[in-house]
Design an enzyme around this catalytic site. Structure first.
Site, mmCIF file in Angstrom:
data_model
loop_
_atom_site.group_PDB
_atom_site.id
_atom_site.type_symbol
_atom_site.label_atom_id
_atom_site.label_comp_id
_atom_site.label_asym_id
_atom_site.label_seq_id
_atom_site.Cartn_x
_atom_site.Cartn_y
_atom_site.Cartn_z
ATOM 1 N N CYS A 23 0.841 -1.204 0.000
ATOM 2 C CA CYS A 23 0.000 0.000 0.000
ATOM 3 C C CYS A 23 0.875 1.253 0.000
ATOM 4 C CB CYS A 23 -0.917 0.012 1.220
ATOM 5 S SG CYS A 23 -0.026 0.093 2.780
ATOM 6 N N ASP A 410 1.817 26.610 -32.037
ATOM 7 C CA ASP A 410 2.791 27.189 -32.957
ATOM 8 C C ASP A 410 2.418 26.692 -34.350
ATOM 9 O OD1 ASP A 410 5.256 28.411 -33.854
ATOM 10 O OD2 ASP A 410 5.982 26.361 -34.104
#
Length: 723
Positions: A23, A410
């Site tokens: 965990c 761009d």
């Protein structure tokens, strides 16, 4: 910390693979323990990739001692490849019953306990011993860690479970406590299995490139492990084989399937001096490849490293969960204590009944599902994206993409291909020899070195028109206007329409002027061709728009991206024509790199979340200033991989809408997981009021929530581009 100290620390940094994490809490505890080691300056656990980076000197034995509470196994990163292969073979050999023998023995003793309870009764000593044995066999590691935490006043899931188990034993709830221990062990096993499934997406990337290759040395062909291949070696790759190392083709040509790295299914033609990448598939010809990078520097190695680092970066949702769990767990302990004590003290209720209810509150309060909700989602999503050629460099960027309101592009190399092509070639007089004139035009441009000359030469090459051997006299460049040269005694000019206005040619009429203006409005650069007497042809060149650009912009608008902006250094008319064609909402033209940065800052102030899509080289300032910088064409481009937050490896803009979709799906699943995990706890806690909450209902609700949250997160591994 000084720059020198930081440099020393970096030099002393070592990565280790960790096996056995059950965990996220255990991972954090391991990190804390490692930081306490004598010669360690710092340590950082990457739970998603199951590894730890240690700054300072330490040994594997010391690290395993720090992880003894979880029986963690640690191996140096450098030997991880060999270790992974060994582990796979060992896992294949280990039968299921041996792998989970502890849990199975625990279940067996519990079954015998229930049998004894049926025959001898609940109070019988044999019954009690069987249930206690079941608890100890199945929960020894849990109890050991929990007791250590309790002594140190460290409250996590195991601490809560340990208090509940001890309390249950004290009040004689043998059977239920045994069930709780077994269900908790199953829950942890499921959590570990889910996380391993998510990590498998990266392990599969590690298996893409072969571990050996045929190398030609001293005239002999020998099979060599990739770790022993040096830069400059010649690698032989037969048709149908995978390429083991990055390099440049020195002999042969072929079609290479680069899907493993770029996600594109269509093979790419490769010839002499073209780059090839480890993990890609040679489909046709025999290739001789000169090695250009060591195995740890190959593109696939960089991708794996960056993806693993990305999985270790905590997303905002993860940070919230971690902070919440930090305060939530002690609060649950206090609530459980109040549930156990208040009713007997103030309302005369039975102590045993309400202590039992308090213990049930502790069990139901375990934040397993809550803690696992985010990491599995992030690891699954980033792994899925990597397989499709999208490199997301952190959970934070995965979340940010989902909240985007504006995206700036761009133009050159992003919305367009970045390569000029001839779009129009028109001769003025019908009797003109089109091919002959094109060979003259190309011969002049061949000598000019003008940026657009390459487009005209490509046009001539594709039409099989020769030009390099045409003799030219008195060749010269007319600054800012064009070029000129004498061929077969006649002077030819190529240049702007203004040049021919100055030459006073006889056939410059309105029709030609309108043609020129019409082409310019379409965003094309127009060149006029002729002699001192007349105009003979018009040729138009443009940076070709990607076929996918219009569709991508449309999909982004459908996905709720309100503003799409094209940024370019082109003139206004060219920029507007391209912007209108692809469908962006706004066009910013005649920009310098600094201007692009200013536009991004302005967009950010108006929309908060802004992405910039560029090539990762000249767009670096704008990429860095945006909320999320997305680079096109990350394959073999170190700048794109380093500068951007997200890299589209296949130079494929069509992956952008999928990235937005995956991000939003990830956000929805994380929010759903957190809401569900908290809601199921609240529902179970409300059962305390009528006194209906039992230990087995508590652990079953916790395990059910953990399982459902994990399965829901793993769905992100299956999200497809065409869904």
């Amino acid at each position: 910390m000084s720059e020198q100290e930081a440099k020393v620390m970096k030099e002393e940094m070592n990565d280790y693979r960790v096996q056995g994490f059950s965990c996220a809490n255990c991972a954090r505890k391991f990190e804390k323990n490692v930081k306490k080691l004598p010669e360690v300056q710092d340590a950082k656990v990457n739970f998603g990739a199951s590894k730890i980076s240690v700054y300072g000197e330490t040994t594997v034995e010391q690290l395993e001692q720090a992880g003894a509470f979880e029986n963690l196994k640690v191996k140096p990163e450098k030997s991880a490849e060999v270790v992974n292969e060994e582990e796979k073979k060992q896992e294949e050999k280990v039968p299921f019953y041996k792998k989970h023998s502890t849990l199975l023995y625990s279940v067996l003793f519990m079954a015998l306990g229930f049998l004894s309870m049926f025959v001898n009764g609940n109070e019988n000593i044999v019954t009690a011993l069987l249930f206690i044995t079941s608890m100890l066999v199945g929960g020894l590691s849990l109890l050991k860690t929990g007791l250590q935490n309790l002594v140190r006043f460290e409250f996590d899931m195991r601490t809560l479970m340990t208090i509940a188990v001890i309390g249950g034993v004290i009040i004689g709830e043998w059977a239920e406590v045994a069930i709780v221990v077994i269900l908790f062990a199953i829950s942890e096993a499921l959590e570990r299995f889910s996380m391993d499934r998510a990590r498998q997406s990266i392990r599969s990337l590690m298996d893409i490139a072969p571990k050996e290759a045929v190398i030609r040395r001293n005239g002999q062909e020998i099979m060599v492990h990739v770790n022993d291949i040096a830069v400059g070696d010649i690698m032989l790759v037969k048709p149908g084989q995978k390429i083991a190392m990055d390099g440049v083709i020195v002999n042969g040509y072929s079609a290479i399937n680069q899907a493993a790295i770029t996600g594109e299914s269509v093979p790419v033609e490769k010839n002499l001096d073209d780059e090839v990448f480890a993990g890609t598939l040679n489909e046709e010809g025999l290739l001789e490849v000169k090695i250009t990078k060591l195995v740890e520097d190959t593109t696939i190695s960089k991708i794996i490293y960056l993806v693993e680092e990305a999985q270790g970066e905590r997303a905002p949702a993860q940070a919230f969960v971690d902070k919440f769990a930090k305060y939530y767990t002690p609060v649950i302990v206090i609530v459980a204590a109040l549930v156990a004590v208040l009713p007997p003290l103030f309302f005369g209720a039975g102590w045993e009944t309400w202590i039992y209810q308090g213990l049930a509150v502790l069990v139901v309060g375990c934040p397993c599902a809550l803690v696992i909700s985010t990491p599995i989602s992030i690891v699954s999503a980033i792994g899925n994206a990597a397989k499709k050629g999208i490199l997301v460099k952190g959970g934070v960027y995965l979340e940010e993409i989902g909240g985007l309101k504006a995206i700036a592009f761009d133009k050159t190399g992003t919305l367009t291909k970045g390569v000029p092509v001839v779009t129009d070639y028109r001769v003025i007089e019908e009797q003109t020899d089109e091919q002959g004139l094109l060979s003259i035009i190309t011969a002049l441009e061949y000598r000019s070195g003008h940026p657009l000359a390459s487009a005209i030469m490509k046009k001539a090459d594709s039409d099989n028109i020769s030009y390099s051997d045409i003799p030219i006299e008195d060749f010269s460049s007319i600054t800012g206007k064009g070029i000129m040269g004498k061929i077969n005694g006649k002077i030819y000019y190529i240049g702007s329409p203004k040049l021919f206005q100055e030459l006073s040619v006889t056939n410059l009429n309105k029709a030609i002027e309108w043609d020129v203006i019409a082409l310019q409005k379409q965003g094309k650069t127009v060149m006029v061709v002729g002699t001192e007497d007349k105009i003979e042809a018009i040729i138009a060149v443009a940076d070709e728009v990607r076929e996918s650009s219009k569709e991508v912009i449309q999909k982004l608008h459908q996905a709720g991206i309100k503003k799409t902006v094209m940024l370019t250094g082109d003139n206004h008319s060219t920029a507007n024509a391209i912007g209108e064609h692809v469908g962006v909402t706004d066009v910013q033209s005649e920009l310098l790199p600094q201007d692009k940065l200013d536009v991004i800052k302005q967009l950010k102030s108006e929309n908060n979340h802004v992405a910039m899509v560029g090539d990762g080289v000249n767009d670096a300032p704008a990429l860095a200033a945006s909320t999320v910088g997305i680079a096109m064409g990350g394959v073999g481009t170190d700048t794109a991989l380093e500068t951007a937050d997200v890299a589209l490896m296949g130079d494929d803009l069509k992956k952008l809408p999928f990235t937005v979709k995956l991000s939003r799906k990830t956000l929805n699943i994380i929010k759903g997981n957190i809401t569900f995990a908290i809601a199921i706890k609240l529902v179970a806690l409300f059962l305390v009021i009528p006194g209906w909450l039992t230990l087995w209902i508590a652990i079953l609700s916790d395990m059910g929530a953990t399982l459902l949250v994990a399965l829901n997160s793993l769905r992100l591994m299956r999200v497809k581009e065409d869904e």
